[in-house]
Scaffold this motif. Structure first.
Motif, PDB file in Angstrom:
ATOM      1  N   LEU A  39      -7.085   1.671   4.190  1.00 23.23           N
ATOM      2  CA  LEU A  39      -6.813   0.241   4.218  1.00 23.23           C
ATOM      3  C   LEU A  39      -7.775  -0.488   5.144  1.00 23.23           C
ATOM      4  O   LEU A  39      -8.317   0.085   6.092  1.00 23.23           O
ATOM      5  CB  LEU A  39      -5.377  -0.028   4.707  1.00 23.23           C
ATOM      6  N   ALA A  74      -6.238  -2.431   0.138  1.00 22.71           N
ATOM      7  CA  ALA A  74      -6.289  -0.999  -0.151  1.00 22.71           C
ATOM      8  C   ALA A  74      -7.609  -0.676  -0.847  1.00 22.71           C
ATOM      9  O   ALA A  74      -7.996  -1.328  -1.813  1.00 22.71           O
ATOM     10  CB  ALA A  74      -5.115  -0.600  -1.038  1.00 22.71           C
ATOM     11  N   VAL A  91      -3.967  -7.168   3.768  1.00 25.09           N
ATOM     12  CA  VAL A  91      -4.003  -5.709   3.716  1.00 25.09           C
ATOM     13  C   VAL A  91      -4.722  -5.339   2.436  1.00 25.09           C
ATOM     14  O   VAL A  91      -4.232  -5.611   1.337  1.00 25.09           O
ATOM     15  CB  VAL A  91      -2.585  -5.100   3.740  1.00 25.09           C
ATOM     16  N   GLN A 127      -3.133   5.786   1.595  1.00 26.17           N
ATOM     17  CA  GLN A 127      -4.238   4.938   1.161  1.00 26.17           C
ATOM     18  C   GLN A 127      -5.086   4.519   2.358  1.00 26.17           C
ATOM     19  O   GLN A 127      -4.596   4.325   3.459  1.00 26.17           O
ATOM     20  CB  GLN A 127      -3.728   3.689   0.452  1.00 26.17           C
ATOM     21  N   ALA A 183       0.847  -1.189   0.000  1.00 22.33           N
ATOM     22  CA  ALA A 183       0.000   0.000   0.000  1.00 22.33           C
ATOM     23  C   ALA A 183       0.878   1.233   0.000  1.00 22.33           C
ATOM     24  O   ALA A 183       1.956   1.261   0.581  1.00 22.33           O
ATOM     25  CB  ALA A 183      -0.920  -0.004   1.216  1.00 22.33           C
TER      26      ALA A 183
END
Length: 265
Positions: free
Chosen positions: A9, A20, A18, A7, A3
């Motif tokens: 998340l 984004a 994770v 961003q 990321a």
């Protein structure tokens, strides 16, 4: 998933979880591989929840999942706006919502002497319709699922109708065979009581079925009744599956029509 700075998340308990989030769009969260955010957790429903991103805000909505969607320990009954640090739980799967200050747009330029407000050259770039396209893709997917369910429901209703009508016909035939033997037996008893001598039960062996017609008629009536009941049950199952289809595969309102919310009933 890597990321970039700023961003928004969704962060899971492991390094490979994770997610984004884009700046706009309608995201589907669930266990099914067609979802935008796929959670490989058996407690998560195939289409568990949805996220709408609009005007810099993220809204989370549960899609009538079995395990429920929770934010900070509170189960969602209607769409909820997310803030940085919210703990989200999709059934038994935990994620954290992270919204950096730069992504939230909360930073302000200092006000004071020397500040300049120069308007330079302005150009219109490419208009990104990813939100609309994601919505249309999701609607197409849901419609395909609804069509598949509708075909199965129609097939179930057709089988139920055939079983019900055939069962009714067999029941009527069996009842008539059974009844004609009983009526002939009653007629012999009545003639005997009227002074016509001893009843000749051997005559019952003539006619359709004779004495064996009682057993045949009873068996046919029983089989017809079972088929009729099964046909009715299939109709009830088809109606229940139709209600389930409307609950499990709802067509969402377009994300560009306004902030999410439930209409008053």
């Amino acid at each position: 998933m890597s990321a970039t700075v700023g961003q928004v998340l969704l962060v899971g308990p492991t390094a490979d979880e994770v997610f984004a989030l884009p700046e706009r769009g309608y995201l589907l969260v669930g266990r099914e591989e067609h979802c935008d955010i796929v959670l490989s957790d058996p407690t998560v429903s195939r289409r568990h929840a949805a996220m709408r991103r609009r005007n810099g805000e993220d809204w989370l909505e549960d899609l009538d999942s079995r395990g429920g969607t929770w934010v900070n320990g509170v189960r969602l009954g209607e769409p909820r706006r997310l803030v940085d640090g919210d703990e989200i739980r999709f059934a038994g799967h935990h994620l954290r919502y992270r919204r950096p200050v730069s992504a939230a747009g909360d930073t302000e330029a200092p006000v004071g002497g020397g500040a300049r407000f120069d308007v330079q050259r302005q150009e219109a770039g490419t208009i990104n319709n990813v939100g609309r396209d994601q919505y249309l893709s999701y609607v197409t997917h849901v419609q395909q699922q609804r069509d598949s369910f509708a075909r199965d429901i129609a097939a179930t209703k057709t089988r139920g109708s055939w079983l019900a009508w055939i069962g009714l016909a067999i029941y009527v035939v069996g009842f008539l065979v059974y009844a004609q033997v009983i009526l002939r037996f009653i007629a012999l008893i009545w003639d005997s009581m009227a002074g016509k001598g001893q009843p000749d039960f051997s005559s019952l062996n003539g006619g359709p079925g004779g004495v064996a017609g009682i057993a045949i008629g009873f068996l046919a009536a029983f089989v017809g009744t079972v088929m009729l009941i099964v046909g009715i049950v299939l109709h009830v199952v088809a109606a229940a599956r139709r209600r389930r289809m409307d609950q499990q595969f709802p067509l969402p309102s377009p994300p560009w029509t306004g902030p999410p919310g439930r209409s008053a009933s």
